[in-house]
Motif scaffolding. Structure first.
Motif, PDB file in Angstrom:
ATOM      1  N   UNK A   1       0.822  -1.211   0.000  1.00 33.33           N
ATOM      2  CA  UNK A   1       0.000   0.000   0.000  1.00 33.33           C
ATOM      3  C   UNK A   1       0.858   1.265   0.000  1.00 33.33           C
ATOM      4  N   UNK A   2       1.985   1.237   0.711  1.00 31.32           N
ATOM      5  CA  UNK A   2       2.897   2.385   0.683  1.00 31.32           C
ATOM      6  C   UNK A   2       3.509   2.545  -0.706  1.00 31.32           C
ATOM      7  N   UNK A   3       3.828   1.441  -1.340  1.00 33.94           N
ATOM      8  CA  UNK A   3       4.364   1.487  -2.709  1.00 33.94           C
ATOM      9  C   UNK A   3       3.352   2.144  -3.642  1.00 33.94           C
ATOM     10  N   UNK A   4       2.113   1.731  -3.552  1.00 35.32           N
ATOM     11  CA  UNK A   4       1.073   2.320  -4.405  1.00 35.32           C
ATOM     12  C   UNK A   4       0.908   3.818  -4.122  1.00 35.32           C
ATOM     13  N   UNK A   5       0.940   4.194  -2.852  1.00 38.18           N
ATOM     14  CA  UNK A   5       0.816   5.602  -2.497  1.00 38.18           C
ATOM     15  C   UNK A   5       1.984   6.431  -2.990  1.00 38.18           C
ATOM     16  N   UNK A   6       3.179   5.846  -2.951  1.00 39.54           N
ATOM     17  CA  UNK A   6       4.370   6.592  -3.384  1.00 39.54           C
ATOM     18  C   UNK A   6       4.350   6.863  -4.889  1.00 39.54           C
ATOM     19  N   UNK A   7       3.551   6.116  -5.631  1.00 34.35           N
ATOM     20  CA  UNK A   7       3.457   6.305  -7.080  1.00 34.35           C
ATOM     21  C   UNK A   7       2.525   7.454  -7.467  1.00 34.35           C
ATOM     22  N   UNK A   8       1.950   8.124  -6.487  1.00 37.17           N
ATOM     23  CA  UNK A   8       1.043   9.232  -6.750  1.00 37.17           C
ATOM     24  C   UNK A   8       1.734  10.332  -7.555  1.00 37.17           C
ATOM     25  N   UNK A   9       3.043  10.492  -7.359  1.00 34.79           N
ATOM     26  CA  UNK A   9       3.780  11.519  -8.096  1.00 34.79           C
ATOM     27  C   UNK A   9       3.718  11.248  -9.598  1.00 34.79           C
ATOM     28  N   UNK A  10       3.678   9.982  -9.989  1.00 38.58           N
ATOM     29  CA  UNK A  10       3.563   9.630 -11.408  1.00 38.58           C
ATOM     30  C   UNK A  10       2.194  10.030 -11.958  1.00 38.58           C
ATOM     31  N   UNK A  11       1.176   9.914 -11.138  1.00 36.96           N
ATOM     32  CA  UNK A  11      -0.168  10.299 -11.568  1.00 36.96           C
ATOM     33  C   UNK A  11      -0.248  11.809 -11.811  1.00 36.96           C
ATOM     34  N   UNK A  12       0.437  12.578 -10.971  1.00 35.52           N
ATOM     35  CA  UNK A  12       0.466  14.033 -11.176  1.00 35.52           C
ATOM     36  C   UNK A  12       1.069  14.345 -12.550  1.00 35.52           C
ATOM     37  N   UNK A  13       2.208  13.719 -12.848  1.00 35.03           N
ATOM     38  CA  UNK A  13       2.861  13.950 -14.146  1.00 35.03           C
ATOM     39  C   UNK A  13       1.963  13.519 -15.301  1.00 35.03           C
ATOM     40  N   UNK A  14       1.288  12.383 -15.145  1.00 38.80           N
ATOM     41  CA  UNK A  14       0.381  11.901 -16.187  1.00 38.80           C
ATOM     42  C   UNK A  14      -0.738  12.905 -16.425  1.00 38.80           C
ATOM     43  N   UNK A  15      -1.340  13.385 -15.344  1.00 39.05           N
ATOM     44  CA  UNK A  15      -2.448  14.342 -15.472  1.00 39.05           C
ATOM     45  C   UNK A  15      -1.971  15.630 -16.154  1.00 39.05           C
ATOM     46  N   UNK A  16      -0.796  16.104 -15.784  1.00 38.93           N
ATOM     47  CA  UNK A  16      -0.264  17.323 -16.406  1.00 38.93           C
ATOM     48  C   UNK A  16       0.082  17.068 -17.874  1.00 38.93           C
ATOM     49  N   UNK A  17       0.647  15.905 -18.152  1.00 38.40           N
ATOM     50  CA  UNK A  17       1.044  15.557 -19.517  1.00 38.40           C
ATOM     51  C   UNK A  17      -0.131  15.418 -20.462  1.00 38.40           C
ATOM     52  N   UNK A  18      -1.288  15.132 -19.933  1.00 39.13           N
ATOM     53  CA  UNK A  18      -2.487  14.999 -20.773  1.00 39.13           C
ATOM     54  C   UNK A  18      -3.355  16.260 -20.678  1.00 39.13           C
ATOM     55  N   UNK A  19      -2.750  17.352 -20.181  1.00 41.33           N
ATOM     56  CA  UNK A  19      -3.425  18.649 -20.080  1.00 41.33           C
ATOM     57  C   UNK A  19      -4.691  18.589 -19.214  1.00 41.33           C
ATOM     58  N   UNK A  20      -4.647  17.730 -18.215  1.00 43.30           N
ATOM     59  CA  UNK A  20      -5.749  17.630 -17.259  1.00 43.30           C
ATOM     60  C   UNK A  20      -5.180  17.708 -15.845  1.00 43.30           C
ATOM     61  N   UNK A  21      -4.376  18.729 -15.616  1.00 45.81           N
ATOM     62  CA  UNK A  21      -3.705  18.886 -14.325  1.00 45.81           C
ATOM     63  C   UNK A  21      -4.725  19.042 -13.203  1.00 45.81           C
ATOM     64  N   UNK A  22      -4.410  18.484 -12.049  1.00 49.78           N
ATOM     65  CA  UNK A  22      -5.313  18.650 -10.906  1.00 49.78           C
ATOM     66  C   UNK A  22      -5.246  20.086 -10.384  1.00 49.78           C
ATOM     67  N   UNK A  23      -6.230  20.463  -9.597  1.00 52.06           N
ATOM     68  CA  UNK A  23      -6.221  21.784  -8.954  1.00 52.06           C
ATOM     69  C   UNK A  23      -5.000  21.867  -8.035  1.00 52.06           C
ATOM     70  N   UNK A  24      -4.666  23.068  -7.627  1.00 51.17           N
ATOM     71  CA  UNK A  24      -3.508  23.251  -6.746  1.00 51.17           C
ATOM     72  C   UNK A  24      -3.673  22.486  -5.438  1.00 51.17           C
ATOM     73  N   UNK A  25      -4.860  22.553  -4.863  1.00 50.76           N
ATOM     74  CA  UNK A  25      -5.099  21.868  -3.597  1.00 50.76           C
ATOM     75  C   UNK A  25      -4.994  20.353  -3.779  1.00 50.76           C
TER      76      UNK A  25
END
Length: 186
Positions: free
Chosen positions: A42-66
């Motif tokens: 579960x910690x491994x899966x949580x640590x991969x959240x940084x990759x999801x941020x990059x994916x969202x930004x790379x597909x022009x669907x960046x998350x809100x700042x919060x």
């Protein structure tokens, strides 16, 4: 005295029920290994959240700042605890053996990770709300696994570490809830 007798009768009944089901009591050390395996995954899966941020930004669907702040917090916290776990496994009693295989648990974990990743990568609906819902469950799971494992942990340093993980992920979950309550995500 009646309570003790009734408690003893109930315990004997429960032990008989376990025997009738063909289940065996497990070795506490094996349960610890399993708890740490679940926590590590579960910690491994949580640590991969940084990759999801990059994916969202790379597909022009960046998350809100919060939301990005919360995603980064989950990733950083999980990554830190994941790294610490490697050294803590070496403390006595060591936890370096391979944990027992439980097909049902492994299958449940694989299915939930797959569903969560699909929901995060290809959400049907509002990403922010789906993220909060999934992370609410994930932080609850990590907190619960850590706290449950701490009840079995004989090593005081690891026990305190597990209790700290539980507390940290409870605090992250509260931040997720606060973000929804104050509508900071959109």
């Amino acid at each position: 005295a009646i309570v003790i007798v009734l408690g003893g009768v109930y315990l004997a009944y429960q032990q008989q029920q376990i025997s009738n089901l063909g289940l065996q009591r497990t070795d506490p050390h094996q349960e610890l290994l399993l708890g740490y395996k679940m926590l590590g995954n579960n910690l491994e899966n949580g640590s991969q959240m940084k990759d999801l941020i990059l994916f969202r930004k790379g597909t022009f669907r960046a998350p809100s700042q919060e939301l990005e702040r919360l995603m980064s917090l989950v990733a950083k916290t999980a990554s830190t605890f994941k790294t610490e776990l490697k050294d803590l496994r070496k403390l006595e009693p060591t936890l370096l053996e391979t944990p027992p295989k439980l097909k049902l648990l492994d299958t449940m974990e694989q299915l939930s990770v797959k569903a969560g990743k699909l929901d995060m990568l290809f959400p049907h609906g509002t990403f922010d709300m789906r993220f909060v819902g999934l992370q609410y469950l994930a932080t609850q799971m990590i907190s619960s696994i850590a706290l449950s494992t701490s009840y079995l942990e004989p090593n005081k340093e690891r026990k305190a570490w597990l209790e700290n993980i539980s507390k940290e992920f409870d605090e992250i979950r509260e931040q997720l809830i606060s973000s929804v309550e104050t509508c900071q995500m959109s």
